[in-house]
Design a protein around this motif. Sequence first.
Motif, PDB file in Angstrom:
ATOM      1  N   HIS A   1       0.813  -1.216   0.000  1.00 48.79           N
ATOM      2  CA  HIS A   1       0.000   0.000   0.000  1.00 48.79           C
ATOM      3  C   HIS A   1       0.846   1.265   0.000  1.00 48.79           C
TER       4      HIS A   1
ATOM      5  N   ARG B   1      -2.849   2.218  -3.839  1.00 48.67           N
ATOM      6  CA  ARG B   1      -4.026   2.388  -2.979  1.00 48.67           C
ATOM      7  C   ARG B   1      -5.237   2.820  -3.796  1.00 48.67           C
ATOM      8  N   ASP B   2      -5.069   3.823  -4.633  1.00 47.58           N
ATOM      9  CA  ASP B   2      -6.178   4.288  -5.473  1.00 47.58           C
ATOM     10  C   ASP B   2      -6.675   3.176  -6.393  1.00 47.58           C
TER      11      ASP B   2
ATOM     12  N   LEU C   1      -6.431  -0.141  -6.027  1.00 46.65           N
ATOM     13  CA  LEU C   1      -7.129  -1.206  -5.311  1.00 46.65           C
ATOM     14  C   LEU C   1      -8.508  -0.760  -4.841  1.00 46.65           C
ATOM     15  N   LEU C   2      -8.613   0.458  -4.357  1.00 47.89           N
ATOM     16  CA  LEU C   2      -9.933   0.938  -3.915  1.00 47.89           C
ATOM     17  C   LEU C   2     -10.902   1.050  -5.080  1.00 47.89           C
ATOM     18  N   THR C   3     -10.429   1.518  -6.215  1.00 47.63           N
ATOM     19  CA  THR C   3     -11.288   1.600  -7.396  1.00 47.63           C
ATOM     20  C   THR C   3     -11.706   0.203  -7.851  1.00 47.63           C
TER      21      THR C   3
ATOM     22  N   ILE D   1     -11.891  -2.547  -6.021  1.00 50.56           N
ATOM     23  CA  ILE D   1     -12.815  -3.143  -5.047  1.00 50.56           C
ATOM     24  C   ILE D   1     -14.214  -2.575  -5.239  1.00 50.56           C
ATOM     25  N   GLY D   2     -14.296  -1.260  -5.383  1.00 46.86           N
ATOM     26  CA  GLY D   2     -15.611  -0.633  -5.590  1.00 46.86           C
ATOM     27  C   GLY D   2     -16.265  -1.104  -6.875  1.00 46.86           C
TER      28      GLY D   2
ATOM     29  N   SER E   1      -8.806  -2.160 -11.459  1.00 45.83           N
ATOM     30  CA  SER E   1      -7.550  -1.864 -10.762  1.00 45.83           C
ATOM     31  C   SER E   1      -6.444  -1.555 -11.756  1.00 45.83           C
TER      32      SER E   1
ATOM     33  N   TYR F   1      -4.621   2.039 -12.068  1.00 44.00           N
ATOM     34  CA  TYR F   1      -3.190   2.109 -11.831  1.00 44.00           C
ATOM     35  C   TYR F   1      -2.487   2.785 -13.003  1.00 44.00           C
TER      36      TYR F   1
END
Length: 170
Positions: free
Chosen positions: A75, A81-82, A84-86, A88-89, A120, A124
Amino acid sequence: MAADTREDTQARPSAPLTSTPHDKKTELYAVPVAPPNANALPQGSGLNTAGGKAKEAGVFDALRSIKPSEFKEVHKKPCVRDALLTGIGGGFGIGGVRAIWGATVWSSCNWAVGSFVFGSFLMYEFCQRRRLLEMAGMKRAVEVIDRKQVEKQKKAEEFRAAKRKAQDEN
Protein backbone atom coordinates in the motif's frame (compact mmCIF):
# COMPACT_ATOMS: atom_id res chain seq x y z
CA MET A 1 61.51 -8.78 -42.50
CA ALA A 2 58.04 -8.12 -43.91
CA ALA A 3 55.46 -6.45 -41.74
CA ASP A 4 52.77 -8.80 -40.48
CA THR A 5 49.21 -8.07 -41.50
CA ARG A 6 46.30 -8.37 -39.08
CA GLU A 7 45.16 -11.64 -40.69
CA ASP A 8 48.63 -13.15 -40.27
CA THR A 9 48.75 -12.16 -36.63
CA GLN A 10 45.38 -13.71 -35.90
CA ALA A 11 45.96 -16.85 -37.96
CA ARG A 12 49.21 -18.04 -36.43
CA PRO A 13 49.34 -19.14 -32.81
CA SER A 14 51.13 -16.72 -30.57
CA ALA A 15 54.31 -17.78 -28.88
CA PRO A 16 54.54 -17.73 -25.11
CA LEU A 17 55.27 -14.29 -23.75
CA THR A 18 58.05 -15.59 -21.53
CA SER A 19 61.08 -16.97 -23.31
CA THR A 20 64.65 -17.86 -22.60
CA PRO A 21 67.19 -15.05 -22.96
CA HIS A 22 68.94 -16.70 -25.90
CA ASP A 23 65.71 -17.09 -27.89
CA LYS A 24 65.38 -13.63 -29.45
CA LYS A 25 63.34 -14.88 -32.40
CA THR A 26 60.50 -16.00 -30.09
CA GLU A 27 60.45 -12.61 -28.40
CA LEU A 28 60.03 -10.89 -31.76
CA TYR A 29 56.95 -12.90 -32.69
CA ALA A 30 55.36 -13.04 -29.23
CA VAL A 31 52.43 -10.83 -30.27
CA PRO A 32 49.21 -11.66 -28.46
CA VAL A 33 46.26 -12.30 -30.75
CA ALA A 34 43.73 -9.50 -30.36
CA PRO A 35 40.03 -10.10 -30.90
CA PRO A 36 38.53 -8.25 -33.88
CA ASN A 37 36.64 -5.97 -31.50
CA ALA A 38 38.02 -5.01 -28.10
CA ASN A 39 34.49 -4.85 -26.67
CA ALA A 40 33.46 -8.28 -27.91
CA LEU A 41 33.55 -11.36 -25.73
CA PRO A 42 35.23 -14.48 -27.08
CA GLN A 43 33.11 -16.75 -29.25
CA GLY A 44 30.83 -19.14 -27.38
CA SER A 45 31.29 -17.48 -24.02
CA GLY A 46 27.65 -16.54 -23.62
CA LEU A 47 26.90 -13.57 -21.45
CA ASN A 48 29.41 -14.18 -18.70
CA THR A 49 33.16 -14.57 -18.71
CA ALA A 50 33.17 -18.06 -17.19
CA GLY A 51 32.32 -19.54 -20.58
CA GLY A 52 28.82 -20.80 -19.82
CA LYS A 53 25.43 -19.47 -20.76
CA ALA A 54 23.39 -17.58 -18.19
CA LYS A 55 20.51 -19.55 -16.73
CA GLU A 56 17.12 -18.28 -17.83
CA ALA A 57 14.81 -17.29 -15.01
CA GLY A 58 11.54 -19.16 -14.72
CA VAL A 59 8.27 -18.66 -12.90
CA PHE A 60 9.49 -20.38 -9.75
CA ASP A 61 12.63 -18.22 -9.70
CA ALA A 62 10.43 -15.15 -9.88
CA LEU A 63 8.20 -16.41 -7.08
CA ARG A 64 11.22 -17.20 -4.90
CA SER A 65 12.44 -13.60 -5.30
CA ILE A 66 9.27 -12.21 -3.66
CA LYS A 67 9.65 -11.64 0.07
CA PRO A 68 6.58 -11.92 2.34
CA SER A 69 7.42 -8.54 3.88
CA GLU A 70 6.78 -6.91 0.49
CA PHE A 71 3.07 -7.76 0.78
CA LYS A 72 2.91 -5.80 4.02
CA GLU A 73 4.19 -2.67 2.27
CA VAL A 74 2.29 -2.85 -1.03
CA HIS A 75 0.00 0.00 0.00
CA LYS A 76 3.03 2.31 0.26
CA LYS A 77 3.75 2.11 -3.46
CA PRO A 78 2.49 5.04 -5.54
CA CYS A 79 -0.95 4.62 -7.15
CA VAL A 80 -1.59 1.17 -5.63
CA ARG A 81 -4.03 2.39 -2.98
CA ASP A 82 -6.18 4.29 -5.47
CA ALA A 83 -6.11 1.38 -7.92
CA LEU A 84 -7.13 -1.21 -5.31
CA LEU A 85 -9.93 0.94 -3.92
CA THR A 86 -11.29 1.60 -7.40
CA GLY A 87 -11.07 -2.10 -8.26
CA ILE A 88 -12.82 -3.14 -5.05
CA GLY A 89 -15.61 -0.63 -5.59
CA GLY A 90 -16.05 -1.60 -9.23
CA GLY A 91 -15.99 -5.32 -8.48
CA PHE A 92 -18.50 -4.96 -5.67
CA GLY A 93 -20.78 -2.78 -7.81
CA ILE A 94 -20.75 -4.90 -10.96
CA GLY A 95 -20.92 -8.20 -9.07
CA GLY A 96 -23.81 -6.89 -6.96
CA VAL A 97 -25.73 -5.59 -9.98
CA ARG A 98 -25.27 -8.94 -11.75
CA ALA A 99 -26.57 -10.77 -8.66
CA ILE A 100 -29.59 -8.45 -8.36
CA TRP A 101 -30.46 -8.94 -12.04
CA GLY A 102 -30.70 -12.67 -11.46
CA ALA A 103 -27.35 -14.08 -12.60
CA THR A 104 -25.99 -17.13 -10.86
CA VAL A 105 -23.66 -16.69 -7.90
CA TRP A 106 -20.76 -18.15 -9.90
CA SER A 107 -21.34 -15.76 -12.78
CA SER A 108 -21.72 -12.76 -10.45
CA CYS A 109 -18.45 -13.64 -8.71
CA ASN A 110 -16.66 -14.04 -12.03
CA TRP A 111 -17.87 -10.61 -13.14
CA ALA A 112 -16.89 -9.11 -9.77
CA VAL A 113 -13.35 -10.52 -9.96
CA GLY A 114 -12.96 -9.56 -13.61
CA SER A 115 -14.14 -6.01 -13.01
CA PHE A 116 -11.85 -5.78 -9.94
CA VAL A 117 -8.81 -6.80 -12.00
CA PHE A 118 -9.73 -4.67 -15.01
CA GLY A 119 -10.69 -1.62 -12.91
CA SER A 120 -7.55 -1.86 -10.76
CA PHE A 121 -5.34 -2.15 -13.83
CA LEU A 122 -6.98 0.81 -15.56
CA MET A 123 -6.84 3.00 -12.47
CA TYR A 124 -3.19 2.11 -11.83
CA GLU A 125 -2.21 2.98 -15.40
CA PHE A 126 -4.28 6.18 -15.29
CA CYS A 127 -2.62 7.22 -12.04
CA GLN A 128 0.87 6.46 -13.38
CA ARG A 129 0.16 8.51 -16.51
CA ARG A 130 -1.12 11.38 -14.37
CA ARG A 131 2.04 11.24 -12.24
CA LEU A 132 4.24 11.29 -15.35
CA LEU A 133 2.44 14.35 -16.69
CA GLU A 134 2.67 16.05 -13.30
CA MET A 135 6.42 15.38 -13.11
CA ALA A 136 6.90 16.74 -16.63
CA GLY A 137 4.92 19.85 -15.69
CA MET A 138 6.98 20.32 -12.54
CA LYS A 139 10.19 19.96 -14.55
CA ARG A 140 8.96 22.54 -17.03
CA ALA A 141 7.99 24.90 -14.18
CA VAL A 142 11.45 24.58 -12.62
CA GLU A 143 13.07 25.30 -15.98
CA VAL A 144 10.89 28.41 -16.44
CA ILE A 145 11.67 29.60 -12.91
CA ASP A 146 15.40 29.08 -13.48
CA ARG A 147 15.23 30.93 -16.81
CA LYS A 148 13.33 33.83 -15.22
CA GLN A 149 15.87 33.96 -12.40
CA VAL A 150 18.76 34.14 -14.90
CA GLU A 151 16.97 36.90 -16.82
CA LYS A 152 16.33 38.78 -13.58
CA GLN A 153 20.00 38.50 -12.58
CA LYS A 154 21.04 39.67 -16.06
CA LYS A 155 18.74 42.72 -15.81
CA ALA A 156 20.04 43.50 -12.32
CA GLU A 157 23.63 43.25 -13.58
CA GLU A 158 22.81 45.56 -16.52
CA PHE A 159 21.16 48.01 -14.12
CA ARG A 160 24.23 47.96 -11.82
CA ALA A 161 26.54 48.46 -14.82
CA ALA A 162 24.46 51.43 -16.02
CA LYS A 163 24.46 52.89 -12.50
CA ARG A 164 28.26 52.53 -12.24
CA LYS A 165 28.67 54.15 -15.65
CA ALA A 166 26.45 57.07 -14.59
CA GLN A 167 28.47 57.52 -11.37
CA ASP A 168 31.76 57.46 -13.31
CA GLU A 169 30.52 60.16 -15.67
CA ASN A 170 29.56 62.46 -12.76
